[in-house]
Enzyme design. Structure first.
Site, mmCIF file in Angstrom:
data_model
loop_
_atom_site.group_PDB
_atom_site.id
_atom_site.type_symbol
_atom_site.label_atom_id
_atom_site.label_comp_id
_atom_site.label_asym_id
_atom_site.label_seq_id
_atom_site.Cartn_x
_atom_site.Cartn_y
_atom_site.Cartn_z
ATOM 1 N N TRP A 75 58.456 36.142 -31.451
ATOM 2 C CA TRP A 75 58.870 37.029 -30.352
ATOM 3 C C TRP A 75 59.726 38.170 -30.860
ATOM 4 O O TRP A 75 59.611 39.303 -30.395
ATOM 5 C CB TRP A 75 59.574 36.229 -29.258
ATOM 6 C CG TRP A 75 58.626 35.307 -28.565
ATOM 7 C CD1 TRP A 75 58.606 33.948 -28.636
ATOM 8 C CD2 TRP A 75 57.510 35.683 -27.734
ATOM 9 N NE1 TRP A 75 57.551 33.450 -27.907
ATOM 10 C CE2 TRP A 75 56.867 34.485 -27.342
ATOM 11 C CE3 TRP A 75 56.990 36.897 -27.308
ATOM 12 C CZ2 TRP A 75 55.726 34.478 -26.526
ATOM 13 C CZ3 TRP A 75 55.864 36.900 -26.501
ATOM 14 C CH2 TRP A 75 55.246 35.702 -26.123
ATOM 15 N N ASP A 119 67.189 38.284 -26.445
ATOM 16 C CA ASP A 119 66.090 37.642 -25.723
ATOM 17 C C ASP A 119 66.406 36.142 -25.674
ATOM 18 O O ASP A 119 66.371 35.460 -26.693
ATOM 19 C CB ASP A 119 64.780 37.908 -26.473
ATOM 20 C CG ASP A 119 63.582 37.215 -25.834
ATOM 21 O OD1 ASP A 119 63.761 36.491 -24.831
ATOM 22 O OD2 ASP A 119 62.451 37.399 -26.349
ATOM 23 N N LYS A 142 60.294 29.643 -18.549
ATOM 24 C CA LYS A 142 60.651 28.545 -19.449
ATOM 25 C C LYS A 142 61.731 27.672 -18.803
ATOM 26 O O LYS A 142 61.516 26.496 -18.594
ATOM 27 C CB LYS A 142 61.148 29.076 -20.792
ATOM 28 C CG LYS A 142 60.078 29.425 -21.827
ATOM 29 C CD LYS A 142 59.132 30.506 -21.427
ATOM 30 C CE LYS A 142 58.099 30.845 -22.472
ATOM 31 N NZ LYS A 142 58.317 32.103 -23.163
HETATM 32 C C1 LIG Z 1 57.776 33.336 -23.624
HETATM 33 C C2 LIG Z 1 58.653 34.273 -24.370
HETATM 34 C C3 LIG Z 1 58.512 35.672 -24.282
HETATM 35 C C4 LIG Z 1 57.417 36.319 -23.472
HETATM 36 O O1 LIG Z 1 57.645 36.188 -22.129
HETATM 37 P P1 LIG Z 1 56.704 36.920 -21.050
HETATM 38 O O2 LIG Z 1 57.462 36.698 -19.805
HETATM 39 O O3 LIG Z 1 55.387 36.259 -21.101
HETATM 40 O O4 LIG Z 1 56.632 38.354 -21.425
HETATM 41 C C5 LIG Z 1 59.397 36.459 -24.970
HETATM 42 N N1 LIG Z 1 60.365 35.937 -25.722
HETATM 43 C C6 LIG Z 1 60.533 34.599 -25.840
HETATM 44 C C7 LIG Z 1 61.645 34.076 -26.687
HETATM 45 C C8 LIG Z 1 59.680 33.733 -25.176
HETATM 46 O O5 LIG Z 1 59.844 32.406 -25.292
#
Ligand SMILES: *Cc1c(COP(=O)(O)O)cnc(C)c1O
Length: 364
Positions: A105, A175, A199
């Site tokens: 990511w 993030d 998540k």
């Molecule tokens: C799942 C995830 C993303 C992507 O998320 P979306 O909502 O599908 O854009 C980005 N960063 C991390 C750390 C993730 O686990």
């Protein structure tokens, strides 16, 4: 093993498990929200009822995460992935910024950032197959960098920093998609935190953004309104119709974990859950191998391998037959991955650890 509604142990990496009491409350309010005659999905986002739901989402997430008053809370569209672009457009704006890359990511974040200025990788764990995260104090920041971006928990590799960045004057942007609200965080250490909901927070469709107010002074004029944090703040994240249902369920999830005892209780719960599985890995005499280095082992996503592909397939099919679903690892890492987000029950971790022990014994 018997879970309500015939549910299975769901190790999905995302969208992931949601607490059953939350699903039940959402279900009960789907047809007729607290007697107002319509369901949450069917009402105006500007009406009195939804305005209160939105205010609760804000209130509960502030309470759960301990968000200081000088931070704005936004629920935006486009998932975490749109934030990769949006934060760079708003805060790099043709200048330069630093990126710390500890997995898949983070790589996507720097690629998107590089389209809007000079994005410098001041750390990249590629050489060791993305199995570790640096100590914050070891990073060499670029003079003049507008921010430093990192991914707290790399969902695919199962690699986590396991700590907040220092209060060192850098504008840390994080993030937190796959670890938000999974343990205690000091929000004041960050210029911005963001997390896709699917998540740990609720249904896909919304992305939580926690933004320190003074960052808004840096937003250039002339951005497309849907990609402008100032527009989002000025309109209380309702410049257009928000993901009303997703935000509603998130508010129930926030409340659920507040009632659970807050993030210190959630952290203990998650540490204990993860320990069962890591103990099974460490006690297998090398049959199972964890991907992440010891000091960066994620509490949320446990990526591990078996001695060979045949045993991996056998493990996946036998575990599934025993009621453990979605244990297949991401194709880029291979092997297996157990995602055990907040809502994943502790008993599932105990039972999986037991299953792993028996499997290693029978096949090792
Ligand atoms: C799942 C995830 C993303 C992507 O998320 P979306 O909502 O599908 O854009 C980005 N960063 C991390 C750390 C993730 O686990």
């Amino acid at each position: 093993m018997s879970l309500p509604y015939g549910r299975v142990y769901n190790f999905s990496a995302g969208p992931g498990a949601i607490p059953v009491p939350v699903l039940e409350e959402a279900r009960d309010n789907m047809m007729n929200y607290q007697g107002c005659g319509v369901g949450v999905m069917e009402m105006s986002h500007r009406g009195k009822v939804y305005t209160e739901i939105a205010a609760n989402a804000d209130k509960y997430v502030r309470q759960l995460m301990g968000i200081p008053d000088n931070y704005k809370v936004l629920f935006l569209h486009g998932g975490a992935s749109l934030q990769f672009t949006m934060l760079a457009m708003n805060f790099m704006n043709g200048g330069q910024a630093d990126y710390v890359t500890t997995g898949t990511w983070g790589k996507k974040a720097i690629e998107a950032g590089g389209l809007h200025g000079i994005a410098t990788a001041i750390f990249d764990a590629k050489a060791t197959g993305y199995d570790n995260a640096p100590a914050f104090g070891d990073l060499n920041h670029t003079p003049g960098a507008k921010y430093c971006h990192f991914t707290m928990n790399e969902t695919i590799q199962g690699v986590d920093f396991l700590g907040d960045p220092p209060a060192d004057g850098n504008d840390w942007i994080c993030d937190m998609s796959s670890c938000i609200a999974s343990r205690e965080f000091d929000v004041s250490r960050y210029a911005m935190i963001y997390a896709g909901a699917q998540k740990n927070l609720g249904p896909a469709g919304t992305c939580l953004v926690i933004l320190r107010e003074d960052m808004l002074d840096r937003v250039p004029s002339g951005l497309p309104p849907m990609l402008d944090y100032k527009v989002a703040v000025e309109n209380d994240w309702m410049y257009n119709t928000p993901s009303t249902w997703s935000v509603y369920v998130c508010s129930l999830v926030f409340k659920h974990w507040i009632d659970f005892g807050g993030l210190s209780a959630v952290q203990k719960y998650n540490e204990n859950k993860a320990a069962h599985i890591y103990t099974a890995i460490d006690g297998s005499a090398g049959f199972f191998k964890g991907h992440a280095q010891f000091n960066n082992r994620s509490l949320m996503n446990i990526s591990f391998t078996l001695p060979d592909e045949d045993l991996t397939q056998k493990f996946l099919s036998e575990s599934k037959a025993a009621g453990f679903h979605e244990l297949k690892g991401h194709r880029s890492v291979g092997g297996c991955r157990a995602s055990i987000y907040n809502a994943f029950p502790a008993e599932g971790c105990v039972e999986l650890a037991k299953f792993m022990g028996e499997f290693a014994k029978a096949n090792g």
